[in-house]
Design a protein around this motif. Structure first.
Motif: not given
Length: 86
Positions: A8-15, A54-57, A62-66
């Motif tokens: 999705c690219g650069d997104r706000d942490v609240h997502e 982190w989960y991009h709800a 998708n589950w991500l490793v940050v």
């Protein structure tokens, strides 16, 4: 804080939904009760770089490793969790 999702690219942490440290590995089924208690309840709280799940709800789900520095919140890398497990 902004997280660069691979889809999705650069997104706000609240997502995103924070799960925690990506380092713990589930013990084997025959490891015993103490090993499972440690796995579930004991966590390090490092000051510095850490790999987190982190989960991009509110996006691609998708589950991500940050890889993030806990002192400055600077994000060094983001990758899909399924690719990080390889």
């Amino acid at each position: 804080m902004r997280v660069k999702c691979p889809y999705c690219g650069d997104r706000d942490v609240h997502e995103f939904v924070y799960r925690g440290d990506a380092a713990p590995v589930r013990p084997a089924a025959d490891a015993g009760e103490a090993a499972f208690a440690d796995y579930v309840y004991l966590r390090d709280n490092p000051a510095g770089p850490i790999a987190e799940h982190w989960y991009h709800a509110q996006g691609c789900r998708n589950w991500l490793v940050v890889e993030r520095d806990t002192r400055s919140h600077a994000i060094a890398a983001v990758r899909l969790a399924r690719e990080a497990a390889r």
